[in-house]
Design an enzyme around this catalytic site. Structure first.
Site, short mmCIF file in Angstrom:
data_model
loop_
_atom_site.label_atom_id
_atom_site.label_comp_id
_atom_site.label_asym_id
_atom_site.label_seq_id
_atom_site.Cartn_x
_atom_site.Cartn_y
_atom_site.Cartn_z
N ASP A 80 0.96 -1.18 0.13
CA ASP A 80 0.01 -0.10 -0.05
C ASP A 80 0.98 1.14 0.12
O ASP A 80 1.59 1.46 0.97
CB ASP A 80 -0.93 -0.12 1.26
CG ASP A 80 -2.05 0.97 1.12
OD1 ASP A 80 -1.75 2.10 0.72
OD2 ASP A 80 -2.99 0.74 1.88
N ALA A 86 -13.18 -7.11 -2.54
CA ALA A 86 -13.49 -5.59 -2.58
C ALA A 86 -14.19 -5.08 -3.69
O ALA A 86 -15.49 -4.77 -3.54
CB ALA A 86 -11.86 -5.11 -3.04
N ARG A 87 -13.68 -5.11 -4.69
CA ARG A 87 -14.54 -4.69 -6.28
C ARG A 87 -14.24 -5.17 -7.44
O ARG A 87 -13.18 -5.69 -7.59
CB ARG A 87 -14.58 -3.07 -6.59
CG ARG A 87 -15.20 -2.16 -5.63
CD ARG A 87 -16.72 -2.34 -5.90
NE ARG A 87 -17.72 -1.60 -4.91
CZ ARG A 87 -18.21 -1.96 -3.76
NH1 ARG A 87 -17.68 -3.25 -3.31
NH2 ARG A 87 -18.82 -1.05 -3.06
N ASP A 89 -15.76 -12.81 -4.80
CA ASP A 89 -17.13 -12.43 -4.26
C ASP A 89 -17.66 -11.22 -4.96
O ASP A 89 -18.86 -10.76 -5.14
CB ASP A 89 -16.75 -12.00 -2.76
CG ASP A 89 -18.21 -11.58 -2.08
OD1 ASP A 89 -19.04 -12.41 -2.36
OD2 ASP A 89 -18.21 -10.58 -1.28
N GLU A 120 -22.21 -7.84 -12.51
CA GLU A 120 -23.26 -8.37 -11.42
C GLU A 120 -24.63 -8.15 -11.36
O GLU A 120 -24.81 -7.15 -11.77
CB GLU A 120 -22.57 -7.93 -9.88
CG GLU A 120 -21.18 -8.21 -9.55
CD GLU A 120 -20.91 -7.51 -8.19
OE1 GLU A 120 -21.82 -7.08 -7.34
OE2 GLU A 120 -19.70 -7.67 -7.51
N HIS A 177 -21.50 -11.37 -3.89
CA HIS A 177 -21.37 -10.23 -3.17
C HIS A 177 -21.78 -10.35 -1.82
O HIS A 177 -22.41 -9.20 -1.38
CB HIS A 177 -21.84 -9.17 -3.98
CG HIS A 177 -21.31 -7.80 -3.81
ND1 HIS A 177 -20.93 -6.84 -4.65
CD2 HIS A 177 -20.51 -6.97 -2.82
CE1 HIS A 177 -20.25 -5.58 -4.21
NE2 HIS A 177 -19.95 -5.87 -2.94
N ILE A 178 -21.34 -11.20 -1.04
CA ILE A 178 -21.73 -11.64 0.34
C ILE A 178 -20.61 -11.53 1.52
O ILE A 178 -21.15 -11.74 2.44
CB ILE A 178 -22.36 -12.88 0.50
CG1 ILE A 178 -21.49 -13.91 -0.14
CG2 ILE A 178 -23.69 -12.81 -0.41
CD1 ILE A 178 -22.00 -15.72 0.27
N ALA A 179 -19.58 -11.17 1.04
CA ALA A 179 -18.46 -11.02 2.08
C ALA A 179 -18.81 -10.04 3.36
O ALA A 179 -18.70 -10.39 4.39
CB ALA A 179 -17.22 -10.50 1.48
#
Length: 317
Positions: free
Chosen positions: A171, A234-235, A259, A264, A283-285
């Protein structure tokens, strides 16, 4: 005060809005019906959305009386923040409300990769008892690489450390004295390439921006260990999906847990769905009952704060 909720919101938050004197109109499919949404928007003091409703300049202009936009989550790629700022419409996000749930999803994905209990159960139910085939691996001493070192990554790191994993992170915005480095023992690396080369698992925790779109792609996927996995909670779009499929087919990487996807919901005929080593979830994280209750309550209370002229600690703009 009238509040329009255009996507799924836990009942706790809706009841909180009503308790505070708001009239709430709730239609969890409205975000997909763009024309109807644009017709309704002018009649509300606040809009509350999730990730499907596109909050662009057109919708913001239509919502001429809206004093605040609430986002049931933390991702903001569906909201034009500059347009909202210009129109003096604060955007409220559910700061950290689902971070624990996402962190636990990452741990679950790593455990599933090394100890596939569902497959073992199915095999036993077919009358087999193949203990050698289902001999797995330990997470202990394995290396987890975190792409992005924010709040969720910190919680993943803490849990991974408890399992005996080595954790590294990439990062460019994190300093040696930030909490994730100074307090959790995550070892920062200077480049994404280094992280990909060293990791047994790569977990993505960055927003989708111009800089991060397709940051994991055909040029750097071959740097990974052949037994390594990618986890993206994340995305969609941060991992180049076509390149990932090719890398898995060529056995350059072992597989992935996705995820989030660029499209989507994922089409039933998507090539991604045909590759067993790439595990998909809808997309359930961050979608545990506890996280969604916290998210709904936080956004409801912060939207009410803005409607009453108070400052919000969760305002993004």
């Amino acid at each position: 005060m009238k509040v329009l909720v255009t996507e799924l919101m836990w009942e706790d938050g809706i009841n909180e809005l009503k308790r505070q004197g708001c009239r709430v109109d709730y239609d969890q499919e409205l975000g997909r019906r763009r024309d109807e949404l644009l017709e309704l928007a002018p009649h509300y003091d606040a809009l509350i959305v999730r990730n499907e409703t596109q909050v662009d300049s057109v919708l913001l202009d239509a919502a001429k009386h809206a004093q605040v936009i609430g986002r049931l989550g933390v991702g903001l790629d569906n909201i034009d923040l500059k347009a909202a700022e210009v129109r003096n419409k604060p955007v409220i996000a559910a700061k950290h409300a689902n971070a624990t749930s996402v962190a636990e999803y990452v741990i679950a994905a790593m455990l599933d990769a090394y100890r596939p209990l569902i497959e073992a159960d199915a095999d036993v139910r077919k009358g087999r008892w193949d203990r050698r085939f289902f001999t797995g691996f330990e997470l202990n001493k394995r290396t987890l690489g975190l792409v992005g070192m924010g709040e969720i990554a910190q919680r993943v790191a803490t849990r991974a450390k408890a399992l005996g994993m080595d954790v590294i992170g990439y990062d460019p915005f994190v300093t040696p004295y930030d909490h994730i480095v100074a307090e959790t023992g995550v070892r920062p690396v200077e480049t994404l390439d280094t992280l990909l080369q060293e990791s047994d698992f790569v977990s993505v925790h960055v927003p989708l921006t111009r800089a991060t779109k397709h940051m994991i792609h055909k040029a750097n996927l071959p740097l990974m260990k052949r037994h390594a996995y990618i986890i993206n909670s994340a995305r969609g779009g941060i991992v180049q999906e076509q390149d990932l499929m090719e890398a898995v087919k060529r056995e350059q990487v072992a597989g992935a847990y996705l995820d989030v996807l660029e499209q989507e919901p994922v089409p039933s005929d998507s090539p991604l769905a045909q590759i067993e080593a790439i595990r998909l979830s809808p997309h359930i994280a961050g979608l545990t009952d506890e996280a969604q209750s916290r998210t709904a309550m936080l956004v409801a209370r912060e939207v009410i704060n803005v409607l009453h002229g108070r400052e919000s600690l969760c305002a993004v703009v």
